[in-house]
Write an enzyme that holds these catalytic residues in place. Sequence first.
Site, PDB file in Angstrom:
ATOM      1  N   TYR A 145      -5.569  -5.626   6.135  1.00 42.03           N
ATOM      2  CA  TYR A 145      -6.912  -5.210   6.749  1.00 42.03           C
ATOM      3  C   TYR A 145      -7.333  -6.264   8.165  1.00 42.03           C
ATOM      4  CZ  TYR A 145      -9.136  -3.627   2.257  1.00 42.03           C
ATOM      5  OH  TYR A 145      -9.655  -2.943   1.513  1.00 42.03           O
ATOM      6  N   LYS A 196       4.278  -6.307  -4.578  1.00 39.81           N
ATOM      7  CA  LYS A 196       5.548  -4.748  -4.910  1.00 39.81           C
ATOM      8  C   LYS A 196       6.752  -5.504  -4.244  1.00 39.81           C
ATOM      9  CE  LYS A 196       6.311  -0.334  -5.348  1.00 39.81           C
ATOM     10  NZ  LYS A 196       6.947   0.402  -6.468  1.00 39.81           N
ATOM     11  N   ASP A 228       1.966  -0.753  -8.929  1.00 36.26           N
ATOM     12  CA  ASP A 228       1.658   0.090  -9.839  1.00 36.26           C
ATOM     13  C   ASP A 228       1.825   0.083 -11.138  1.00 36.26           C
ATOM     14  OD1 ASP A 228       4.853  -0.684  -9.783  1.00 36.26           O
ATOM     15  OD2 ASP A 228       5.436   1.551  -9.268  1.00 36.26           O
ATOM     16  N   ASP A 252      -8.365  -4.728  -3.453  1.00 40.18           N
ATOM     17  CA  ASP A 252      -9.329  -3.764  -3.481  1.00 40.18           C
ATOM     18  C   ASP A 252      -9.388  -2.331  -4.143  1.00 40.18           C
ATOM     19  OD1 ASP A 252     -11.447  -1.924  -2.183  1.00 40.18           O
ATOM     20  OD2 ASP A 252      -9.710  -1.040  -1.064  1.00 40.18           O
ATOM     21  N   ASP A 256     -11.302  -1.945  -8.438  1.00 38.43           N
ATOM     22  CA  ASP A 256     -12.513  -0.227  -8.081  1.00 38.43           C
ATOM     23  C   ASP A 256     -11.935  -0.379  -9.648  1.00 38.43           C
ATOM     24  OD1 ASP A 256     -13.840  -1.298  -5.765  1.00 38.43           O
ATOM     25  OD2 ASP A 256     -13.689   1.286  -5.698  1.00 38.43           O
TER      26      ASP A 256
HETATM   27  C1  IPM Z   1     -14.596  -4.100  -0.739  1.00 34.13           C
HETATM   28  C2  IPM Z   1     -15.269  -2.647   0.074  1.00 34.13           C
HETATM   29  C3  IPM Z   1     -14.629  -2.681   1.039  1.00 34.13           C
HETATM   30  C4  IPM Z   1     -13.147  -3.886   1.200  1.00 34.13           C
HETATM   31  C5  IPM Z   1     -14.477  -1.856   2.284  1.00 34.13           C
HETATM   32  C6  IPM Z   1     -16.495  -1.399   2.721  1.00 34.13           C
HETATM   33  C7  IPM Z   1     -14.613  -2.435   4.011  1.00 34.13           C
HETATM   34  O1  IPM Z   1     -14.624  -1.523  -0.642  1.00 34.13           O
HETATM   35  O2  IPM Z   1     -15.327  -4.501  -0.087  1.00 34.13           O
HETATM   36  O3  IPM Z   1     -14.364  -3.799  -1.775  1.00 34.13           O
HETATM   37  O4  IPM Z   1     -12.567  -2.479   1.340  1.00 34.13           O
HETATM   38  O5  IPM Z   1     -12.452  -4.978   1.245  1.00 34.13           O
HETATM   39 MG    MG Z   2     -13.403  -1.942  -2.155  1.00 35.73          MG
END
Ligand code: IPM
Ligand code: MG
Length: 368
Positions: A145, A196, A228, A252, A256
């Site tokens: 990032y 990784k 993975d 990240d 999710d």
């Molecule tokens: C998160 C989001 C952010 C990230 C985006 C919106 C920049 O996906 O907080 O997980 O990638 O960190």
């Molecule tokens: Mg995210």
Amino acid sequence: MKKFKVAALAGDGIGPEVMREAIKVLRATEKKFDFTTEITEAPVGWAGIDAAGKALPDATLELCKKSDSILFGSVGLPDRDPTIPKEERPERAALLRIRKEFGLFANLRPVQLPKALAHACPLAKERQGDGIDILVVRELTGGMYFGQPKKTEDLGGGNFRAIDTMVYTTPEIERIAHVAFKAAQLRRKKLTSIDKANVLENGILWREVVTRVGKNYPDVTLEHMFVDNGAMQLMLRPTQFDVMLCENMFGDILSDEAAAIAGSLGMLPSASLGATSNENTFGFYEPAGGTAPDIAGKNLANPIAQILSVALMLRHSFGLNDAAAAIERAVKTAIEAGNRTGDIFSASEANARKVGTREMGDAIAAAV
Ligand code: IPM
Ligand code: MG
């Protein structure tokens, strides 16, 4: 009576409507517990661009600096004004900037599948075991990032070369590893470190440093897993995980995935913390889901992630463990009573009732 200053930055999309419910629940909690908060709202994201020409207006940043914590909604509307340069768009200019500016390197994302929401989990019942309860600890200010160089070069003839750089130093890995081990000590004492190491230099260093830090925590069982395989294991046997320690990008992605397994991204709160974690630690609290522009302003969004972010704020920044637990219990009560926003609703549930953002907030505030 304890008093705390909170900067409330609702942002874009569903941000304002879920923030409203979170503040409602916070106010209800103050009535029951011995503290008050001074909440100041300020624009951020596209709301900041509209109000002051910048995704993170100077006044908003000043307010954050004067506050004990930031309660954040969400920012970014991918379809808005493509002419605004990427460096000035809300994701980078507001969210990533705040993370870096305040040194918020430790991102905690607790993923829990409540029993009453077993139907909302996309995995077969037998994979859910006795319930899913994972804490993703994501490094938040390093890796791809922020690594330099980060740019796109014009190679001519319509061709470009995009470069992102994955960078980690020993101290950066050490400090997030300590956070993860300490969290594991307070839970089921198992830490899965994701990397990784079979391909990336970063992965090799990550594994070495985490192993070394782990020597200080002999009561925690440490295992290493390639990312993975981690993604696959989350699908196959999510109950094996207690704490998952990830670098920025892997965290990240996996958070999710874990949130979807736990019913909905609309249920996942997060805390982003800096160097210390004593009482009154400055922190940044936000739902892990996005702005969901397709349902914004329609009273459809699930406010639970934002409300649970308030609970994390009370616990990690203000040391108000009882008040935090009261909010978490209230969320459970509201769910067990059958309240469901669309994302966690299933017509097959006998006692479930589809409710809007506001009604869900009311139910949780009442349960506090
Ligand atoms: C998160 C989001 C952010 C990230 C985006 C919106 C920049 O996906 O907080 O997980 O990638 O960190
Ligand atoms: Mg995210």
